[in-house]
Design an enzyme around this catalytic site. Structure first.
Site, mmCIF file in Angstrom:
data_model
loop_
_atom_site.group_PDB
_atom_site.id
_atom_site.type_symbol
_atom_site.label_atom_id
_atom_site.label_comp_id
_atom_site.label_asym_id
_atom_site.label_seq_id
_atom_site.Cartn_x
_atom_site.Cartn_y
_atom_site.Cartn_z
ATOM 1 N N ASP A 102 41.443 55.315 45.587
ATOM 2 C CA ASP A 102 40.991 55.564 47.235
ATOM 3 C C ASP A 102 42.601 55.785 47.542
ATOM 4 O O ASP A 102 43.611 56.078 47.469
ATOM 5 C CB ASP A 102 41.277 53.895 47.496
ATOM 6 C CG ASP A 102 41.111 54.214 49.467
ATOM 7 O OD1 ASP A 102 39.127 53.472 49.703
ATOM 8 O OD2 ASP A 102 41.150 54.621 50.111
ATOM 9 N N THR A 126 30.964 47.933 58.345
ATOM 10 C CA THR A 126 32.203 47.705 57.465
ATOM 11 C C THR A 126 33.180 48.356 59.073
ATOM 12 O O THR A 126 33.006 48.498 59.959
ATOM 13 C CB THR A 126 31.410 49.156 56.392
ATOM 14 O OG1 THR A 126 31.662 50.181 57.385
ATOM 15 C CG2 THR A 126 30.980 49.010 55.976
ATOM 16 N N ASP A 185 43.646 61.449 46.757
ATOM 17 C CA ASP A 185 42.496 61.925 48.294
ATOM 18 C C ASP A 185 41.388 62.583 47.824
ATOM 19 O O ASP A 185 42.444 63.926 46.833
ATOM 20 C CB ASP A 185 43.388 62.777 48.622
ATOM 21 C CG ASP A 185 43.305 63.057 50.308
ATOM 22 O OD1 ASP A 185 42.315 63.510 50.542
ATOM 23 O OD2 ASP A 185 43.412 63.657 51.429
ATOM 24 N N VAL A 186 40.667 62.068 47.679
ATOM 25 C CA VAL A 186 39.659 63.156 47.190
ATOM 26 C C VAL A 186 39.292 64.634 47.151
ATOM 27 O O VAL A 186 38.214 65.143 47.028
ATOM 28 C CB VAL A 186 37.875 62.212 47.222
ATOM 29 C CG1 VAL A 186 37.839 60.541 46.647
ATOM 30 C CG2 VAL A 186 37.900 61.916 48.944
ATOM 31 N N LYS A 241 26.926 65.266 55.638
ATOM 32 C CA LYS A 241 26.159 64.136 54.689
ATOM 33 C C LYS A 241 24.446 64.924 54.447
ATOM 34 O O LYS A 241 24.405 64.862 53.059
ATOM 35 C CB LYS A 241 25.071 63.118 55.515
ATOM 36 C CG LYS A 241 26.840 61.909 55.411
ATOM 37 C CD LYS A 241 27.035 61.336 54.607
ATOM 38 C CE LYS A 241 28.283 60.285 54.745
ATOM 39 N NZ LYS A 241 28.810 60.038 53.506
ATOM 40 N N TYR A 258 29.968 65.045 60.248
ATOM 41 C CA TYR A 258 29.271 63.970 59.702
ATOM 42 C C TYR A 258 28.168 64.112 59.144
ATOM 43 O O TYR A 258 28.061 64.505 57.992
ATOM 44 C CB TYR A 258 29.340 63.039 60.459
ATOM 45 C CG TYR A 258 29.183 61.858 59.988
ATOM 46 C CD1 TYR A 258 29.637 60.458 58.590
ATOM 47 C CD2 TYR A 258 27.819 60.871 59.915
ATOM 48 C CE1 TYR A 258 29.947 59.771 58.287
ATOM 49 C CE2 TYR A 258 27.098 59.212 58.966
ATOM 50 C CZ TYR A 258 29.023 59.393 57.891
ATOM 51 O OH TYR A 258 28.556 58.515 57.491
HETATM 52 P P1 NAD Z 1 35.160 52.540 54.988
HETATM 53 O O1 NAD Z 1 36.031 53.001 56.055
HETATM 54 O O2 NAD Z 1 34.909 51.398 55.419
HETATM 55 O O3 NAD Z 1 35.711 53.032 53.482
HETATM 56 C C1 NAD Z 1 35.628 54.425 53.689
HETATM 57 C C2 NAD Z 1 36.619 54.331 52.690
HETATM 58 O O4 NAD Z 1 37.504 55.336 51.896
HETATM 59 C C3 NAD Z 1 38.240 53.632 52.707
HETATM 60 O O5 NAD Z 1 38.560 52.604 52.291
HETATM 61 C C4 NAD Z 1 38.936 54.773 53.348
HETATM 62 O O6 NAD Z 1 40.614 54.720 52.953
HETATM 63 C C5 NAD Z 1 38.543 55.606 52.020
HETATM 64 N N1 NAD Z 1 38.866 57.125 51.754
HETATM 65 C C6 NAD Z 1 38.862 57.915 53.301
HETATM 66 N N2 NAD Z 1 38.906 58.931 53.446
HETATM 67 C C7 NAD Z 1 39.529 59.385 51.812
HETATM 68 C C8 NAD Z 1 39.873 60.146 51.382
HETATM 69 N N3 NAD Z 1 40.270 61.237 51.329
HETATM 70 N N4 NAD Z 1 39.986 60.042 49.436
HETATM 71 C C9 NAD Z 1 40.422 58.565 49.329
HETATM 72 N N5 NAD Z 1 39.738 57.450 49.949
HETATM 73 C C10 NAD Z 1 39.271 58.442 51.291
HETATM 74 O O7 NAD Z 1 33.351 53.008 55.462
HETATM 75 P P2 NAD Z 1 32.136 52.666 54.895
HETATM 76 O O8 NAD Z 1 31.202 51.950 56.179
HETATM 77 O O9 NAD Z 1 33.121 51.699 53.884
HETATM 78 O O10 NAD Z 1 31.925 54.044 53.935
HETATM 79 C C11 NAD Z 1 31.631 54.260 52.745
HETATM 80 C C12 NAD Z 1 30.564 55.953 53.007
HETATM 81 O O11 NAD Z 1 29.481 55.249 53.317
HETATM 82 C C13 NAD Z 1 31.326 57.202 53.679
HETATM 83 O O12 NAD Z 1 30.512 58.036 52.935
HETATM 84 C C14 NAD Z 1 30.424 56.748 54.259
HETATM 85 O O13 NAD Z 1 30.092 57.778 55.526
HETATM 86 C C15 NAD Z 1 28.688 56.256 54.252
HETATM 87 N N6 NAD Z 1 28.107 55.622 54.922
HETATM 88 C C16 NAD Z 1 28.660 54.442 56.282
HETATM 89 C C17 NAD Z 1 27.301 53.939 57.690
HETATM 90 C C18 NAD Z 1 27.809 52.961 57.384
HETATM 91 O O14 NAD Z 1 27.899 52.762 59.079
HETATM 92 N N7 NAD Z 1 28.920 51.969 57.740
HETATM 93 C C19 NAD Z 1 25.861 54.372 56.537
HETATM 94 C C20 NAD Z 1 25.981 55.315 56.309
HETATM 95 C C21 NAD Z 1 27.064 56.294 55.066
#
Ligand code: NAD
Length: 255
Positions: A34, A195, A60-61, A164, A160
Site C-alpha cells: 500500500d 469502506t 505506489d502501484v 474499471k 473511475y
Molecule cells: P479504500 O480507500 O478503503 O482502500 C484503498 C486502498 O488503496 C487504501 O489503503 C489506499 O491507500 C490504497 N491505494 C490508493 N492508491 C494507491 C496507490 N497508488 N498505490 C498503492 N496503494 C494505493 O477503498 P476500498 O473501498 O477498499 O477499495 C478497494 C478497491 O475496491 C478499489 O479498487 C475500489 O475501486 C474497489 N471498489 C470499491 C467499492 C466500494 O464501494 N467501496 C465498490 C466497487 C469497487
C-alpha cells in the site's frame, strides 16, 4: 490457502485489508502492499499479533519502479508468489459529474492508479505466478478488483468508470494469454461496499434508503463479503474458473 504466498495491494484499508485478514485466517503467507505506510503498519501489526507470516511493503502501484521493487522484495521474502489480489484503487470527488466537466488531471490520475496500477502489478507478478504454478503442478491466480461501475453507465465518474472497464477487459486478456501457463485471472466487481472509500455514506440513513432501492438484497456489502470471494477465486476450489467477471453486488446489476 495454507502456506500459499499471496500479494495484496491496497492492503491498508477497506477491501484489501479484509482480503488480508481472510487469507491470513486461511493460513496464507502474505505480502501487504500500500502507499499509506502508516495504516499499512497498523494492519501488519495486527496480522503479526495473530501469528500470520507476512511482509509489509510501502509502494505506489502507479509507479513502475515501486511495483517492480515491491514484487522483488515480496518474492525474496516469501520464496515465491502463488496469488495476487489487486485492491489498490482511488475514487475522486472531482471525477463525479458530467464527463465534459471532468478535468484531464483527475481522469489521468484515476486511470494511473486503478488501471495502470493493476497492469503493472500483473506484469511484474506474472513470471513468478507462472513459475509457482509449474512448481506446484496446479494453478496460480490473480483476482483483480473492478467495480459494477465498469459494468454499467450509472454515473460514478468518467475516470473511475473507464478505469474499471479497463480492468475488466485486461482481466479477460490475462485469462486468455496466461491460462495455458497455469495462471487463472478473474475480476471481482463489488457493488457499494462499506469502506473508507465510501466514507461512511452507506451509514447515512437517507443515502442508505436510496441505495437499498437499487439492490435486491436491500443492503450494501461489507468488505468481508468481497474478501470471501477473493479467497475462493485464489483457492483450488476455483480451479476451473478463469476469465470471469463476477459482480458481488447483492444483485444490483440485474435491476
Ligand atoms: P479504500 O480507500 O478503503 O482502500 C484503498 C486502498 O488503496 C487504501 O489503503 C489506499 O491507500 C490504497 N491505494 C490508493 N492508491 C494507491 C496507490 N497508488 N498505490 C498503492 N496503494 C494505493 O477503498 P476500498 O473501498 O477498499 O477499495 C478497494 C478497491 O475496491 C478499489 O479498487 C475500489 O475501486 C474497489 N471498489 C470499491 C467499492 C466500494 O464501494 N467501496 C465498490 C466497487 C469497487
Amino acid at each position: 490457502m495454507s502456506g500459499r504466498t499471496v500479494l495484496v495491494t491496497g492492503a491498508a484499508s477497506g477491501i484489501g485489508q479484509a482480503v488480508c485478514e481472510r487469507l491470513a485466517a486461511e493460513g496464507a503467507v502474505l505480502a501487504l502492499v500500500d502507499r499509506d505506510q502508516e495504516r499499512l503498519a497498523g494492519v501488519a501489526e495486527a496480522l503479526g499479533g495473530n501469528g500470520t507470516r507476512h511482509i509489509a511493503i510501502a509502494a505506489d502501484v502507479s509507479r513502475e519502479n515501486d511495483v517492480r521493487g515491491a514484487i522483488e522484495r515480496a518474492v525474496a521474502a516469501l520464496g515465491g508468489l502463488r496469488g495476487v489480489v489487486t485492491c489498490a484503487g482511488i475514487f475522486e470527488p472531482s471525477d463525479l459529474g458530467p464527463a465534459a466537466d471532468v478535468d484531464l488531471d483527475t481522469f489521468a490520475r484515476v486511470l494511473a492508479v486503478n488501471l495502470t496500477g493493476t497492469f503493472l502489478v500483473a506484469k511484474y507478478a506474472l513470471p513468478h505466478l507462472m513459475h509457482a504454478a509449474a512448481e506446484a503442478g496446479g494453478s496460480s491466480s490473480i483476482a483483480t478488483i473492478g467495480s459494477t461501475a465498469g459494468l454499467r453507465g450509472h454515473g460514478h465518474g468518467a475516470g473511475y468508470t473507464a478505469s474499471k472497464g479497463g480492468v475488466i477487459s485486461l482481466t479477460r486478456l490475462l485469462a486468455f494469454q496466461y491460462g495455458d501457463k497455469g495462471v487463472r485471472t478473474n475480476c471481482i466487481c463489488p457493488g457499494f461496499t462499506d469502506t473508507p472509500m465510501t466514507g461512511g455514506s452507506g451509514r447515512d440513513p437517507v443515502m442508505l434508503r436510496a441505495l437499498r432501492r437499487g439492490i435486491p438484497l436491500r443492503r450494501i456489502a461489507q468488505p468481508e463479503e468481497i474478501a470471501a470471494l477473493a479467497c475462493f477465486l485464489l483457492s483450488d476450489a476455483a480451479s476451473y474458473i478463469n476469465g470471469q467477471i463476477i459482480a458481488a453486488d447483492g444483485g444490483a446489476t440485474v435491476t
